[in-house]
Each structure stands twice: as C-alpha cells, then as structure tokens.
Write a protein that holds these residues in place. Structure first.
Motif, PDB file in Angstrom:
ATOM      1  N   GLN A 129      30.745 -58.304  35.050  1.00 10.60           N
ATOM      2  CA  GLN A 129      29.437 -57.786  35.442  1.00 10.60           C
ATOM      3  C   GLN A 129      29.276 -56.406  34.836  1.00 10.60           C
ATOM      4  N   ALA A 130      28.081 -56.118  34.340  1.00 11.27           N
ATOM      5  CA  ALA A 130      27.800 -54.847  33.676  1.00 11.27           C
ATOM      6  C   ALA A 130      26.813 -54.043  34.507  1.00 11.27           C
ATOM      7  N   LYS A 131      27.123 -52.773  34.697  1.00 13.97           N
ATOM      8  CA  LYS A 131      26.265 -51.887  35.470  1.00 13.97           C
ATOM      9  C   LYS A 131      25.954 -50.644  34.646  1.00 13.97           C
ATOM     10  N   GLY A 132      24.669 -50.403  34.457  1.00 17.81           N
ATOM     11  CA  GLY A 132      24.244 -49.205  33.749  1.00 17.81           C
ATOM     12  C   GLY A 132      23.384 -48.344  34.646  1.00 17.81           C
ATOM     13  N   GLY A 133      23.086 -47.152  34.186  1.00 19.09           N
ATOM     14  CA  GLY A 133      22.208 -46.273  34.957  1.00 19.09           C
ATOM     15  C   GLY A 133      22.770 -45.967  36.328  1.00 19.09           C
ATOM     16  N   LYS A 134      21.923 -46.149  37.348  1.00 14.55           N
ATOM     17  CA  LYS A 134      22.328 -45.841  38.721  1.00 14.55           C
ATOM     18  C   LYS A 134      22.796 -47.077  39.486  1.00 14.55           C
ATOM     19  N   ASP A 135      22.889 -48.220  38.797  1.00 15.48           N
ATOM     20  CA  ASP A 135      23.355 -49.434  39.470  1.00 15.48           C
ATOM     21  C   ASP A 135      24.781 -49.243  39.959  1.00 15.48           C
ATOM     22  N   GLN A 136      25.082 -49.855  41.116  1.00 12.40           N
ATOM     23  CA  GLN A 136      26.419 -49.750  41.688  1.00 12.40           C
ATOM     24  C   GLN A 136      27.040 -51.130  41.826  1.00 12.40           C
ATOM     25  N   ILE A 137      28.358 -51.164  41.732  1.00 16.76           N
ATOM     26  CA  ILE A 137      29.107 -52.403  41.877  1.00 16.76           C
ATOM     27  C   ILE A 137      29.201 -52.720  43.361  1.00 16.76           C
ATOM     28  N   GLY A 138      28.713 -53.914  43.751  1.00 19.93           N
ATOM     29  CA  GLY A 138      28.709 -54.294  45.158  1.00 19.93           C
ATOM     30  C   GLY A 138      29.331 -55.654  45.372  1.00 19.93           C
ATOM     31  N   ILE A 139      29.365 -56.047  46.631  1.00 19.45           N
ATOM     32  CA  ILE A 139      30.084 -57.264  47.005  1.00 19.45           C
ATOM     33  C   ILE A 139      29.368 -58.532  46.564  1.00 19.45           C
ATOM     34  N   VAL A 140      28.035 -58.510  46.451  1.00 19.67           N
ATOM     35  CA  VAL A 140      27.281 -59.739  46.215  1.00 19.67           C
ATOM     36  C   VAL A 140      27.669 -60.384  44.890  1.00 19.67           C
ATOM     37  N   GLN A 141      27.555 -59.628  43.787  1.00 19.23           N
ATOM     38  CA  GLN A 141      27.817 -60.235  42.483  1.00 19.23           C
ATOM     39  C   GLN A 141      29.302 -60.535  42.301  1.00 19.23           C
ATOM     40  N   THR A 142      30.173 -59.659  42.805  1.00 18.59           N
ATOM     41  CA  THR A 142      31.613 -59.911  42.690  1.00 18.59           C
ATOM     42  C   THR A 142      31.989 -61.205  43.391  1.00 18.59           C
TER      43      THR A 142
ATOM     44  N   PHE B 156      36.417 -73.774  37.500  1.00 23.78           N
ATOM     45  CA  PHE B 156      37.667 -73.746  36.745  1.00 23.78           C
ATOM     46  C   PHE B 156      38.863 -73.762  37.703  1.00 23.78           C
ATOM     47  N   PRO B 157      38.964 -74.764  38.548  1.00 25.41           N
ATOM     48  CA  PRO B 157      40.087 -74.816  39.489  1.00 25.41           C
ATOM     49  C   PRO B 157      41.408 -74.900  38.720  1.00 25.41           C
ATOM     50  N   GLY B 158      42.389 -74.165  39.197  1.00 24.38           N
ATOM     51  CA  GLY B 158      43.681 -74.187  38.537  1.00 24.38           C
ATOM     52  C   GLY B 158      43.855 -73.102  37.494  1.00 24.38           C
ATOM     53  N   MET B 159      42.747 -72.423  37.117  1.00 20.54           N
ATOM     54  CA  MET B 159      42.849 -71.310  36.172  1.00 20.54           C
ATOM     55  C   MET B 159      42.772 -69.999  36.932  1.00 20.54           C
ATOM     56  N   ARG B 160      43.396 -68.998  36.406  1.00 15.96           N
ATOM     57  CA  ARG B 160      43.410 -67.696  37.075  1.00 15.96           C
ATOM     58  C   ARG B 160      42.106 -66.946  36.817  1.00 15.96           C
ATOM     59  N   CYS B 161      41.560 -66.363  37.862  1.00 13.37           N
ATOM     60  CA  CYS B 161      40.342 -65.565  37.758  1.00 13.37           C
ATOM     61  C   CYS B 161      40.702 -64.090  37.770  1.00 13.37           C
ATOM     62  N   ARG B 162      40.144 -63.364  36.823  1.00 12.30           N
ATOM     63  CA  ARG B 162      40.274 -61.908  36.830  1.00 12.30           C
ATOM     64  C   ARG B 162      38.871 -61.341  36.680  1.00 12.30           C
ATOM     65  N   ALA B 163      38.296 -60.953  37.794  1.00 11.25           N
ATOM     66  CA  ALA B 163      36.910 -60.482  37.820  1.00 11.25           C
ATOM     67  C   ALA B 163      36.855 -59.026  37.368  1.00 11.25           C
ATOM     68  N   ILE B 164      35.956 -58.748  36.437  1.00 13.94           N
ATOM     69  CA  ILE B 164      35.848 -57.424  35.836  1.00 13.94           C
ATOM     70  C   ILE B 164      34.447 -56.864  36.060  1.00 13.94           C
ATOM     71  N   ALA B 165      34.385 -55.561  36.282  1.00 12.59           N
ATOM     72  CA  ALA B 165      33.105 -54.851  36.284  1.00 12.59           C
ATOM     73  C   ALA B 165      33.203 -53.719  35.274  1.00 12.59           C
ATOM     74  N   ALA B 166      32.128 -53.554  34.507  1.00 11.24           N
ATOM     75  CA  ALA B 166      32.046 -52.473  33.525  1.00 11.24           C
ATOM     76  C   ALA B 166      30.871 -51.585  33.889  1.00 11.24           C
ATOM     77  N   GLN B 167      31.073 -50.273  33.801  1.00 15.06           N
ATOM     78  CA  GLN B 167      29.996 -49.351  34.160  1.00 15.06           C
ATOM     79  C   GLN B 167      29.987 -48.169  33.196  1.00 15.06           C
ATOM     80  N   PHE B 168      28.775 -47.821  32.733  1.00  5.01           N
ATOM     81  CA  PHE B 168      28.612 -46.609  31.943  1.00  5.01           C
ATOM     82  C   PHE B 168      28.826 -45.389  32.838  1.00  5.01           C
ATOM     83  N   MET B 169      29.668 -44.448  32.393  1.00  9.56           N
ATOM     84  CA  MET B 169      29.749 -43.145  33.053  1.00  9.56           C
ATOM     85  C   MET B 169      28.874 -42.152  32.303  1.00  9.56           C
ATOM     86  N   ASP B 170      28.841 -42.276  30.971  1.00  8.21           N
ATOM     87  CA  ASP B 170      27.836 -41.632  30.135  1.00  8.21           C
ATOM     88  C   ASP B 170      27.724 -42.473  28.876  1.00  8.21           C
TER      89      ASP B 170
END
Length: 262
Positions: free
Chosen positions: A182-195, A206-220
C-alpha cells in the motif's frame, strides 16, 4: 442543490446517526443507503458511489459529530462488509507513522526522470519509485517482481477491494512470498482497514504462501519509509521499518557504504 466539496460529510453523518445508539460498536449499511440519504438531503452523487466513502476510509477525517461519539482511545472506521455492504466499526486508535529517530539509508536513485516528470499523483509516483529502485528487494532481502498494480478483486466477507501493487517474491531457499504493497503520499496515514484487507486477500487467494504486507510512505520528495506490517489482536504491528533516501550516485557517502553494519 448542495455543492460544497464537503457535502459528502452530511451524507456520512445521516447514514451514521440513522443507525447509531449509545453503546453501539458496529453499524452496517448498504450502498443503496447512500442514494437514499442523498435524495433526502438533495445532494448530487458521483457515478461511482464508492468515491463517496473512499476519502473517509483512507484520507479524510470523519465529521466532527461522529468523532464526538468515539469512546476514549477508540475510533470509527468504515470497512467493507460484503458486496455493496459497509459498516462503521469501533477499533482502537491504530495509525502507523514514520519514526523521527530512525537512521536514513542512502540508495542510488534509479528513477527515470521521465517518470518523475509525468507521475500524476503521489501514490503513483511512490509506487513507481519503489519499483524502479527495487526497494522491496532491498527491504525484504528477497528477489521480487511486480505482478499487478491497482488490483481490484473481491474477498469473502469483505467485498471488493483494491490493492495498490502486488508483488511475488523468492528467497534463497526457494520459498515463495506474496507481497501486497500500500502506498501513502501527502498526509495519508497507514491504518488498519487497508492492511487487514491486503492480508485477508493473500490468505484467501494464495493459501500456503507466505504473506509479507508492506506499506510505503513519502517522508519528503526523496525519502521513502517502508514498513513490514502484521495484524495482532486486531491492531497493526510494525515488524520492521526502514527509511531510504534516493540520491544521485556521485553523492553517495562511500565511507558509509564501506563501513555500514546492521
């Protein structure tokens, strides 16, 4: 006819308070309720009714009257609850923000200037920067490939969701991974809904495959914060966080490169 940019706040308020009573923790409503409320309030709706809710789910704060009903330490979120069905749900206040005290790691910037020139918004630019600089590979120590971006799909019990970008990856032992980003720019914040949606999608598709959930956010404009996230006791937990600064190769600190230790 109401024409204020904030006119949808009145819609959300009406839908909420038509169902709210003291002590309620979940309030379910259907997409058709949006149309009914708009007719009562004389508000013109966009063609895509989902746009009415999108900003309140991921960007804008809920109207003040709704916020005033929140118990201390709790907040209302809007979740998908099935096909064309939503619900307000009380959850613990749970936002992920970049740490201010974390070291920044310099990475040679591989983003084509043409991409920077024509990126249409922060989210699109961020996803492109992460992809061209192979930041997911660097962050997770995996070999990864972008499978699809802006993936619209459905999840049982949730309904239609959109994943900003989906990667698949491989480690040195041959284990396969599915990596929703998930990508967050500007003033968007990482929250529970999308994660939560991203993780449930991987578990179902994808049962049986490992999930690694990532969030990316611009700091500048040149610093990207990456988070690996998981859910624990209905809260987002940060597994790991790194900050990467994109710099021209000639400006890299070669002493830092040689001497760096984890």
């Amino acid at each position: 006819m109401a024409k204020s940019p904030n006119r949808y706040g009145a819609l959300i308020e009406k839908i909420f308070f038509d169902r709210y009573s003291d002590g309620a923790t979940e309030l379910e409503f259907a997409r058709t309720d949006i149309e009914d409320a708009a007719e009562v309030l004389d508000i013109k709706l966009p063609k895509n009714l989902g746009d009415v809710l999108y900003s309140f789910r991921f960007r804008a704060a809920l109207p003040g009257r709704i916020v005033e009903t929140q118990p201390e330490g709790m907040e209302w979120v809007i979740e998908l609850a099935g096909r064309a069905v939503y619900k307000f749900r009380l959850v613990k206040i749970n936002r992920v923000l970049p740490r201010e005290d974390l070291v920044t790691i310099d990475i040679p910037d591989s983003t084509p200037e043409l991409i920077r020139a024509y990126a249409l918004d922060d989210e699109q630019a961020l996803l492109a920067i992460v992809r061209y600089n192979r930041l997911i590979d660097t962050f997770l120590s995996l070999t990864t490939y972008s499978l699809q971006n802006h993936l619209r799909t459905t999840v049982k019990g949730v309904g239609q969701i959109e994943i900003d970008e989906l990667y698949v990856g491989l480690d040195k032992r041959g284990c396969h991974y599915v990596i929703p980003v998930q990508a967050k720019g500007g003033k968007d914040q990482i929250g529970i809904v999308q994660t939560s949606q991203d993780i449930r999608f991987v578990e179902e598709k994808f049962p049986g495959m490992r999930c690694r959930a990532i969030a990316a956010q611009f700091m500048d404009a040149h610093i990207v914060a990456l988070f690996e996230l998981t859910l624990q006791d209905d809260e987002i937990k940060v597994v790991e966080e790194r900050h990467y600064r994109l710099v021209p190769a000639k400006k890299l600190n070669h002493d830092a490169i040689r001497d760096y230790r984890d």
